[in-house]
Design a protein around this motif. Structure first.
Motif, short mmCIF file in Angstrom:
data_model
loop_
_atom_site.label_atom_id
_atom_site.label_comp_id
_atom_site.label_asym_id
_atom_site.label_seq_id
_atom_site.Cartn_x
_atom_site.Cartn_y
_atom_site.Cartn_z
N ALA A 34 19.52 -10.49 25.30
CA ALA A 34 19.08 -9.75 24.11
C ALA A 34 18.64 -8.33 24.43
N GLU A 35 18.78 -7.91 25.68
CA GLU A 35 18.23 -6.63 26.11
C GLU A 35 18.78 -5.45 25.32
N LEU A 38 19.68 -4.73 20.06
CA LEU A 38 19.32 -3.82 18.98
C LEU A 38 20.17 -2.55 19.01
N GLU A 62 12.84 -14.86 23.86
CA GLU A 62 13.51 -13.55 23.78
C GLU A 62 14.37 -13.44 22.52
N ALA A 66 13.88 -10.84 19.44
CA ALA A 66 14.96 -9.90 19.15
C ALA A 66 15.39 -10.03 17.68
N GLN A 69 12.97 -8.26 15.51
CA GLN A 69 13.12 -6.82 15.65
C GLN A 69 14.33 -6.32 14.87
#
Length: 215
Positions: A34-35, A38, A62, A66, A69
């Motif tokens: 998920a890094e 976005l 995570e 995410a 977000q």
């Protein structure tokens, strides 16, 4: 429909991407964590982001963080979260105050691809989809036996489908009864559970969740 996939299992990720592509769904990105999710969503503007709850590096929350977000920063993108287990807190966190379509499904639903694809399309249209196992675990709790005590068996069937976000028309098709019959059952359920009637499916799902939680 355009989607982004975020799933740490390469086998599941590739399999979903291939099945979705075969159904005419455009997979604009496929990620193993998920890094950068976005950033990818901001760049590609997909209709739906599909992600696992537990992803690297800690495999805890995570995915759900995410997802929230995305709901805050990219409200036009719907979110469909997949989980290995029923986690009530995550489901409620995802669905409450969602600006666009949102869904929480168990991963086993991917095995029934028609059901998974139906849920994906409904989320893309702005609807709310909640896995029926969440409902069943709530009702199976002895503390919540009052639900079974005051509803008929047919009303309980209808309530389960209401909790998954299906419209009255969808419930009628699933149970093989008329839409008018569903309307009568829903009216009776809302009256018995003292839930304010609303034509908005998202509010109806949350009302059912609130009742089952004893709020």
């Amino acid at each position: 429909m355009r989607v982004v996939l975020a799933e740490d299992s390469a086998l599941l990720r590739v399999g979903m991407a291939r099945l979705l592509t075969d159904e005419g769904v455009e997979v604009v990105a496929s990620l193993g964590d998920a890094e950068n999710l976005l950033q990818v969503i901001r760049e590609r503007s997909p209709d739906v982001a599909i992600m696992d709850v537990r992803m690297p590096p800690t495999y805890t929350d995570e995915g759900i963080r995410a997802a929230r977000q995305v709901q805050v920063d990219c409200p036009a993108t719907a979110v469909l979260v997949l989980s290995q287990y029923v986690e009530h807190g995550y489901a409620e966190e995802l669905l409450r105050n969602a600006p666009a379509g949102s869904g929480y499904l168990l991963k086993q639903r991917v095995g029934d691809f028609d059901e998974f694809l139906s849920a994906l399309r409904r989320v893309a249209k702005g609807e709310t989809v909640l896995d029926s196992e969440v409902f069943k675990q709530f009702v199976g709790n002895p503390r919540e036996r009052r639900t079974i005590d005051i509803l008929t068996s047919r009303e309980l069937q209808v309530l389960e489908l209401v909790s998954t976000g299906l419209t009255n028309s969808g419930i009628a098709k699933r149970l093989g009864i008329s839409e008018r019959a569903v309307e009568k059952h829903v009216t009776s359920i809302l009256s018995k559970l003292q839930i304010p009637a609303s034509g908005e499916n998202h509010r109806r799902v949350l009302a059912v969740l609130d009742y089952l939680r004893g709020v």
